[in-house]
Design a protein around this motif. Structure first.
Motif, short mmCIF file in Angstrom:
data_model
loop_
_atom_site.label_atom_id
_atom_site.label_comp_id
_atom_site.label_asym_id
_atom_site.label_seq_id
_atom_site.Cartn_x
_atom_site.Cartn_y
_atom_site.Cartn_z
N ILE A 259 69.39 -42.33 2.26
CA ILE A 259 67.98 -42.08 2.54
C ILE A 259 67.87 -40.81 3.38
CG2 ILE A 259 67.36 -44.52 2.41
CD1 ILE A 259 67.09 -44.47 5.49
N ALA A 260 66.71 -40.16 3.29
CA ALA A 260 66.45 -38.91 4.01
C ALA A 260 65.25 -39.09 4.92
CB ALA A 260 66.20 -37.78 3.01
N ALA A 261 64.88 -38.04 5.61
CA ALA A 261 63.76 -38.09 6.54
C ALA A 261 62.47 -38.46 5.82
CB ALA A 261 63.61 -36.76 7.26
N SER A 262 62.35 -38.07 4.54
CA SER A 262 61.12 -38.37 3.79
C SER A 262 60.88 -39.87 3.66
CB SER A 262 61.19 -37.73 2.40
OG SER A 262 61.38 -36.34 2.48
N HIS A 263 61.95 -40.67 3.64
CA HIS A 263 61.80 -42.11 3.53
C HIS A 263 61.17 -42.73 4.78
CE1 HIS A 263 64.95 -41.42 0.44
NE2 HIS A 263 64.41 -42.46 -0.17
N CYS A 264 61.21 -41.97 5.88
CA CYS A 264 60.75 -42.53 7.15
C CYS A 264 59.34 -42.11 7.51
CB CYS A 264 61.72 -42.10 8.27
SG CYS A 264 63.43 -42.59 7.96
N HIS A 265 58.64 -41.48 6.59
CA HIS A 265 57.27 -41.05 6.87
C HIS A 265 56.28 -42.20 6.75
CE1 HIS A 265 58.43 -36.63 5.78
NE2 HIS A 265 58.89 -37.02 6.94
N ASP A 266 56.66 -43.25 6.03
CA ASP A 266 55.79 -44.43 5.94
C ASP A 266 56.68 -45.67 5.82
OD1 ASP A 266 56.54 -44.82 3.16
OD2 ASP A 266 55.12 -43.22 2.66
N LEU A 267 56.06 -46.82 5.55
CA LEU A 267 56.79 -48.09 5.54
C LEU A 267 57.07 -48.60 4.14
CD1 LEU A 267 54.81 -49.87 8.42
CD2 LEU A 267 56.93 -48.53 8.58
N SER A 268 56.90 -47.76 3.12
CA SER A 268 57.10 -48.21 1.74
C SER A 268 58.55 -48.62 1.48
CB SER A 268 56.67 -47.12 0.76
OG SER A 268 57.46 -45.96 0.94
N LEU A 269 59.49 -48.06 2.26
CA LEU A 269 60.90 -48.40 2.06
C LEU A 269 61.15 -49.89 2.32
CD1 LEU A 269 63.76 -47.37 1.48
CD2 LEU A 269 64.00 -46.84 3.92
N ILE A 270 60.35 -50.49 3.20
CA ILE A 270 60.52 -51.92 3.51
C ILE A 270 60.32 -52.75 2.25
CG2 ILE A 270 59.56 -53.87 4.80
CD1 ILE A 270 58.86 -51.90 7.03
N GLU A 271 59.27 -52.46 1.52
CA GLU A 271 58.99 -53.23 0.31
C GLU A 271 60.04 -52.97 -0.76
OE1 GLU A 271 57.43 -56.06 -1.89
OE2 GLU A 271 56.75 -55.54 0.16
N ASP A 272 60.53 -51.72 -0.84
CA ASP A 272 61.58 -51.41 -1.81
C ASP A 272 62.85 -52.23 -1.52
OD1 ASP A 272 59.89 -49.56 -2.97
OD2 ASP A 272 60.73 -47.85 -1.85
N CYS A 273 63.20 -52.31 -0.23
CA CYS A 273 64.40 -53.07 0.16
C CYS A 273 64.19 -54.56 -0.06
CB CYS A 273 64.74 -52.79 1.62
SG CYS A 273 65.29 -51.09 1.93
N ARG A 274 63.00 -55.04 0.23
CA ARG A 274 62.71 -56.48 0.04
C ARG A 274 62.84 -56.85 -1.43
NH1 ARG A 274 58.28 -56.68 2.73
NH2 ARG A 274 59.15 -57.59 4.64
N SER A 275 62.30 -56.01 -2.32
CA SER A 275 62.39 -56.28 -3.75
C SER A 275 63.84 -56.26 -4.22
CB SER A 275 61.58 -55.24 -4.54
OG SER A 275 60.21 -55.30 -4.19
N PHE A 276 64.63 -55.32 -3.67
CA PHE A 276 66.03 -55.23 -4.06
C PHE A 276 66.80 -56.49 -3.63
CE2 PHE A 276 70.45 -54.00 -3.55
CZ PHE A 276 70.69 -53.28 -4.71
#
Length: 505
Positions: A347-364
């Motif tokens: 992951i890069a800094a762009s992933h940390c601009h919002d919280l969408s990564l949380i949902e991506d990880c939860r789905s995974f």
């Protein structure tokens, strides 16, 4: 076509476009500058010719006034005329002499007085002006004669050619043309038409029988441009450079568009590289990498396009697509995976601009409910992740979900130590540049030993990247490195081939 050609071709294309755009603009600017310069020189020359006509008309006006003043004296005797003629000449500017002629014979002159002598009746332009290299009154000097006819008499007013040449010299290389002869600024009389090559410009007097001429040629134009257009040329060059740079940057956005197109077309595919246990006997996880299956260029490695993806923010949907591909391919076979199997994503800094990564990880993670796996997010060095309010909330929630955090390429940059201080870290990944020199470079061994010691003190797990030789594997194993990854155990392979390559049940 090899993937290495993508970056070079893209850069070459961008440079070519930038150079072509900047060069074209510079060429257009030069054309405009040259056209404006030519028009400016043309206008300047026309203005000088108009000024010359105005000044020369004034000289001839004086001659005309003398001729009118002499008219009442035409029938008087020369004895009576002579003194009057000299007074008129002396009180009038630009006039050298005045004579009275009758039927081709000079009767009286302000210079010689009474002197009956045949006059050299050279042709007069429109019966009014005659340019002569010498005459009876001025045998050694050029002279211009203004003639005014009054019945059988004529008044001949002499104007010194030197004075006329002086006026021409003040206004540049202009020539005075009377009939078929011309007078230049050096008082030389020549036949009309004896010009150097160039465009001839001419302005005729509306009141007297003469015209003034000048030329524009390459040498004159070059001198004019050096004097008047040097600044404009410099500005054109600077503008073209800036325009080329802007095009270079603009074409980068065109590459971003190409990445977006490829993402929509599903051209980014997941490749998996196995991660081994400490002994190197069992696959315990994998790192998920991305490859670009370009329809024209073939397989493109991530180092050719990942920086562009990070700059454009497309790295976020790209990572989401990789997670989707992995969970859809591996999720249905989760029960066959070794317990606590690791899936690592960068992951890069762009992933940390919002919280969408949380949902991506939860789905995974939800896709592997039959046999829970360890999801590891590797923080890269390319762009520093700033611990603001959103970032802190993001990593706190990921920790609660059981998502692990690893520092990729540990030891190669300042960001590694910053991440250790700012985030809860679970793994350190020893950079392959240090691993590659094990056995050949003492400094690299010391660095590896210090990283191992640091991980032990901080209770962090270790992963060694780039393991390619048994000697490297044995060295790392002896120092208790938890996981090994490299071509010794397997290269990155497509999802469909990973199960077989990793020898999973």
């Amino acid at each position: 076509m090899h993937s290495s050609q993508f970056k070079s071709r893209s850069l070459t294309q961008r440079l070519a476009i930038a150079l072509a755009a900047g060069g074209l603009l510079f060429l257009l600017c030069l054309c405009l500058i040259f056209w404006l310069g030519w028009q400016g020189l043309h206008s300047q020359t026309q203005d000088r010719l108009q000024q010359a006509v105005q000044k020369l008309d004034l000289v001839f006006d004086h001659a005309h006034q003398v001729a009118i003043a002499v008219e009442p004296l035409l029938t008087d005797s020369c004895g009576e005329q002579e003194l009057r003629l000299r007074k008129i000449v002396a009180s009038t500017p630009d006039v050298r002499s005045v004579s009275i002629e009758h039927n081709g014979t000079m009767l009286c002159s302000s210079v010689y007085g009474h002197r009956e002598q045949l006059v050299n009746m050279q042709p007069y332009a429109e019966g009014q002006l005659s340019l002569q290299a010498n005459n009876l009154l001025s045998p050694d000097q050029s002279v211009l004669i203004y003639r005014r006819n009054v019945g059988e008499y004529s008044v001949l007013v002499g104007i010194n050619g030197h004075d006329l040449s002086y006026v021409l010299g003040l206004l540049g290389g202009i020539r005075l043309q009377v009939g078929g002869l011309t007078l230049d600024a050096e008082e030389r009389i020549r036949k009309a038409g004896g010009w150097v090559e160039g465009q001839r410009l001419s302005v005729a007097s509306t009141r007297y029988a003469y015209r003034v001429n000048d030329i524009i040629n390459a040498a004159i134009f070059r001198t004019y441009m050096l004097e008047h257009a040097l600044l404009e040329g410099t500005l054109a060059l600077v503008l073209s450079v800036f325009f080329g740079v802007a095009c270079f940057r603009r074409t980068k956005s065109g590459l971003h568009h190409e990445l977006n197109r490829a993402l929509d077309a599903g051209e980014f595919v997941a490749y998996l590289q196995p991660m081994m246990n400490r002994e190197g006997t069992q696959v315990t996880g994998c790192e998920v990498l991305v490859r670009w299956m370009h329809p024209e260029l073939g397989l493109i490695r991530p180092d050719r396009f990942i920086p562009l993806a990070e700059d454009s923010g497309l790295i976020v949907p790209m990572t989401r697509e990789l997670m989707r591909q992995v969970r859809e391919a591996m999720g249905p076979r989760a029960a066959a995976l070794p317990p606590h199997f690791h899936f690592s994503f960068n992951i890069a800094a762009s992933h940390c601009h919002d919280l969408s990564l949380i949902e991506d990880c939860r789905s995974f993670l939800a896709a592997f409910s039959a046999n829970p796996v360890n999801l590891v997010l590797e923080l890269t060095e390319r762009e520093l992740i700033v611990p603001d309010e959103t970032t802190i909330q993001l990593f706190d929630e990921l920790d609660r979900m059981g998502v692990s955090v690893a520092i990729d390429d540990f030891g190669t940059g300042h960001s590694s130590l910053v991440y250790l201080q700012q985030f809860k870290v679970d793994f350190l990944k020893i950079d392959q540049s240090f691993v590659a020199r094990i056995g050949s470079d003492a400094l690299s061994r010391h660095i590896v030993d210090n990283v191992v010691d640091l991980a032990s003190r901080l209770d962090l797990s270790l992963v060694a990247e780039g393991v390619e030789t048994p000697e490297q594997a044995e060295y790392l194993m002896a120092r208790g490195v938890d996981f090994q990854q490299g071509y010794l155990y397997g290269c990155p392979v497509p999802l469909a081939d990973f199960w077989l390559e990793a020898k999973l049940p």
